[in-house]
Write an enzyme that holds these catalytic residues in place. Structure first.
Site, short mmCIF file in Angstrom:
data_model
loop_
_atom_site.label_atom_id
_atom_site.label_comp_id
_atom_site.label_asym_id
_atom_site.label_seq_id
_atom_site.Cartn_x
_atom_site.Cartn_y
_atom_site.Cartn_z
CB THR A 121 -0.89 0.00 1.26
OG1 THR A 121 -1.63 -1.22 1.26
CG2 THR A 121 -1.85 1.17 1.27
CG PHE A 147 -8.47 -5.00 -2.06
CD1 PHE A 147 -8.50 -3.63 -1.81
CD2 PHE A 147 -8.25 -5.43 -3.36
CE1 PHE A 147 -8.32 -2.72 -2.84
CE2 PHE A 147 -8.06 -4.53 -4.39
CZ PHE A 147 -8.10 -3.17 -4.14
CG LEU A 148 -4.25 -9.94 2.39
CD1 LEU A 148 -4.04 -10.04 3.89
CD2 LEU A 148 -3.33 -10.92 1.69
CD GLU A 150 -3.08 -8.83 9.91
OE1 GLU A 150 -3.14 -9.18 11.09
OE2 GLU A 150 -2.39 -7.89 9.50
CE LYS A 204 -4.71 -1.80 0.88
NZ LYS A 204 -4.83 -3.17 1.28
CB ALA A 252 -20.61 0.41 17.90
CB CYS A 260 -4.18 -2.23 7.04
SG CYS A 260 -3.12 -3.53 6.42
C1 UDX Z 1 -8.07 -4.23 6.52
C2 UDX Z 1 -8.99 -4.24 5.29
O1 UDX Z 1 -10.25 -4.82 5.66
C3 UDX Z 1 -8.35 -5.02 4.18
O2 UDX Z 1 -9.19 -4.98 3.02
C4 UDX Z 1 -7.00 -4.40 3.87
O3 UDX Z 1 -6.35 -5.13 2.85
C5 UDX Z 1 -6.12 -4.37 5.11
O4 UDX Z 1 -6.82 -3.68 6.17
P1 UDX Z 1 -7.48 -5.99 8.44
O5 UDX Z 1 -6.53 -4.97 8.98
O6 UDX Z 1 -7.04 -7.41 8.35
O7 UDX Z 1 -7.93 -5.57 6.97
O8 UDX Z 1 -8.76 -5.98 9.39
P2 UDX Z 1 -10.32 -5.65 9.28
O9 UDX Z 1 -11.09 -6.89 9.23
O10 UDX Z 1 -10.58 -4.66 8.21
O11 UDX Z 1 -10.56 -4.98 10.70
C6 UDX Z 1 -9.85 -3.80 11.05
C7 UDX Z 1 -10.20 -3.35 12.44
O12 UDX Z 1 -11.51 -2.82 12.47
C8 UDX Z 1 -10.15 -4.44 13.52
O13 UDX Z 1 -9.51 -3.91 14.67
C9 UDX Z 1 -11.61 -4.73 13.79
O14 UDX Z 1 -11.82 -5.18 15.09
C10 UDX Z 1 -12.24 -3.37 13.56
N1 UDX Z 1 -13.66 -3.42 13.18
C11 UDX Z 1 -14.04 -4.05 12.04
C12 UDX Z 1 -14.60 -2.80 13.98
O15 UDX Z 1 -14.27 -2.21 15.02
N2 UDX Z 1 -15.91 -2.84 13.60
C13 UDX Z 1 -16.33 -3.46 12.47
O16 UDX Z 1 -17.54 -3.44 12.19
C14 UDX Z 1 -15.36 -4.09 11.66
#
Ligand code: UDX
Length: 447
Positions: A121, A147-148, A150, A204, A252, A260
């Protein structure tokens, strides 16, 4: 087809294993010798469901190799660049040191016909600059953002929502090369979008900015709900039924963390400011602030309960920034633990996978080996990450193992009625407290 992947972190290790699983001769390259050693044995250096199996299959079949020597990228048809772009020390901008070093080390090994495909990114404008650096070697550059998520990294890599190719004007050879790499994925009807470097880079960061904004929007509603006695989870269910809004990413709670979203929204603002667009992305500052305020609120709620029950011992369940990951980068739960400790509270933490990484990041943490051990002797229970193990807890059994009769659910994920029936006061973020049911199985300790 021969594939090289530079950078074997959360993104690169999964990408390399996925490429090998598609049948390509793949080499993963990283400067971290210890990481390479583990990967050679087929062991992922981090927790990611499905990755151990994929790695081992590639390593055992001999299609997947790992090295610390970038010269081994020579002769590859496609070299993916998947190194990290962390937040720069003392600034919000992205640190491009690893990207620049990867490209510089790669240059002597590039030849006409090789495609370098960037996955990291990066701030908009980076791909154009790198393409110019690479051009004298006869190799070409494409930007192919990832866009993966974790926890779902294998699935997202092998069955993505869409493939995005950023290429130089009229560069059909790079499009054809990427189509060949992703042939099996495209054959299943996956959308593939071809665009300019700048558009691909923006896709991205804007996707991540949108997701972060969605989470902070609902957390802003949580702040208001707390004041007026509304329930943000019901609000999310109701607005989420509007297909234009959608229920996903409207949970929430403690907010977003990880490697990321937090750094990407900061880097995006920093880049926009450089481009003369400080105001354009000014709202992302608010998104960041709302997100961080939820951590303050969680600490405040736990403090309030400790004062009420006259104790100072907290059991914190969950340390990873999200479930199904051992990643604690910018983890809201870790932040809460650290702050409580700074205030002199006795915090005992438990996480199904992230105990070790958490301890590496904050050596002062006390990590228990199980929920049972963490909650023993606690005055207040708190949930920081919504692991299935915690959702599956039997509150009656928990009540038998601890004196604590209150749980602060930082992810609004527990069945409050069940916990209340077992004698717990349940406090969520953005929702009214649930009082212990009268005639509950366990009662408030007499102290
Ligand atoms: C994110 C993007 O989703 C992904 O597409 C990108 O490639 C990398 O960044 P990731 O960091 O793996 O992925 O986690 P994600 O599932 O997006 O969650 C991010 C954070 O948001 C987590 O701390 C999660 O707990 C929080 N979250 C997610 C919330 O607080 N509320 C939600 O409704 C969803």
């Amino acid at each position: 087809m021969k594939i090289a992947v530079i950078g074997c972190g959360y993104l690169g290790a999964v990408h390399a294993a996925a490429m090998a699983s598609l049948g390509y001769e793949t080499i993963g390259i990283d400067i971290d010798e210890a990481k390479i050693e583990r990967l050679r044995r087929g062991e992922p250096p981090f927790f990611e469901p499905g990755l151990p199996e994929l790695l081992r299959a590639g390593v055992d079949a001999g299609t997947l190799r790992f090295t610390a020597d970038v010269a081994e990228a020579a002769g590859s048809d496609v070299v993916f660049v998947a190194v990290g772009t962390p937040q720069r020390a003392g600034s919000d901008a992205a640190d491009l040191t690893y990207v620049d070093a990867a490209i510089a080390s790669l240059l002597p090994h590039l030849a006409p016909g090789t495609l370098v495909a960037g996955k990291s990114t990066v701030p908009v404008g980076t791909a154009q600059r790198l393409a110019e650096l690479i051009a004298p070697t006869g190799a070409t550059l494409a930007w192919n953002p990832e866009f993966l998520r974790e926890g779902f990294a294998v699935e997202d890599t092998l069955a993505p929502d869409r493939l995005v190719y950023g290429v130089a004007d009229g560069d059909e050879a790079s499009v054809a090369a990427l189509d060949a790499v992703y042939a099996a994925i495209l054959a299943r009807g996956t959308e593939r979008l071809v665009m300019s470097f700048a558009t691909a880079e923006l896709v991205k960061v804007s996707a991540n900015a949108f997701l972060a904004t969605k989470i902070s929007f609902i957390n802003a509603m949580a702040e208001l709900s707390e004041t007026v006695g509304a329930d943000v989870t019901q609000l999310a269910d109701a607005i989420g039924l509007d297909a234009r809004i959608g229920r996903r990413f409207l949970n929430a709670g403690l907010g977003f963390g990880g490697g990321c979203l937090p750094k990407d929204i900061r880097a995006f603002q920093a880049r926009a400011t450089e481009l003369g667009h400080e105001q354009t992305l000014g709202f992302l500052r608010e998104v960041d602030q709302i997100n961080l305020r939820r951590r303050d609120r969680m600490v405040e709620l736990i403090d309030g309960e400790l004062a009420r029950v006259g104790g100072d011992r907290v059991a914190l369940l969950g340390l990873a920034f999200k479930p199904n990951s051992d990643d604690v980068r910018d983890s809201p739960a870790i932040d809460v633990a650290r702050r409580l400790q700074e205030q002199g509270r006795v915090v005992t933490c438990y996480d199904p996978e992230a105990g070790e990484t958490a301890l590496r990041s904050v050596p002062t943490l006390t990590i228990a080996a199980s929920v049972e051990e963490a909650i023993r002797g606690a005055d207040v229970l708190a949930l920081g990450t919504e692991w299935q193990e915690f959702r599956d807890l039997d509150p009656v059994a928990v009540a038998a193992q601890t004196e604590a009769r209150v749980i602060v659910d930082g992810r609004n994920t527990l069945d409050a009625k069940r916990w209340a029936a077992a004698g717990f006061k349940v406090i969520g973020l953005g929702r009214p407290d649930t009082a212990p049911a009268s005639g509950a199985l366990a009662s408030e300790p007499s102290a």
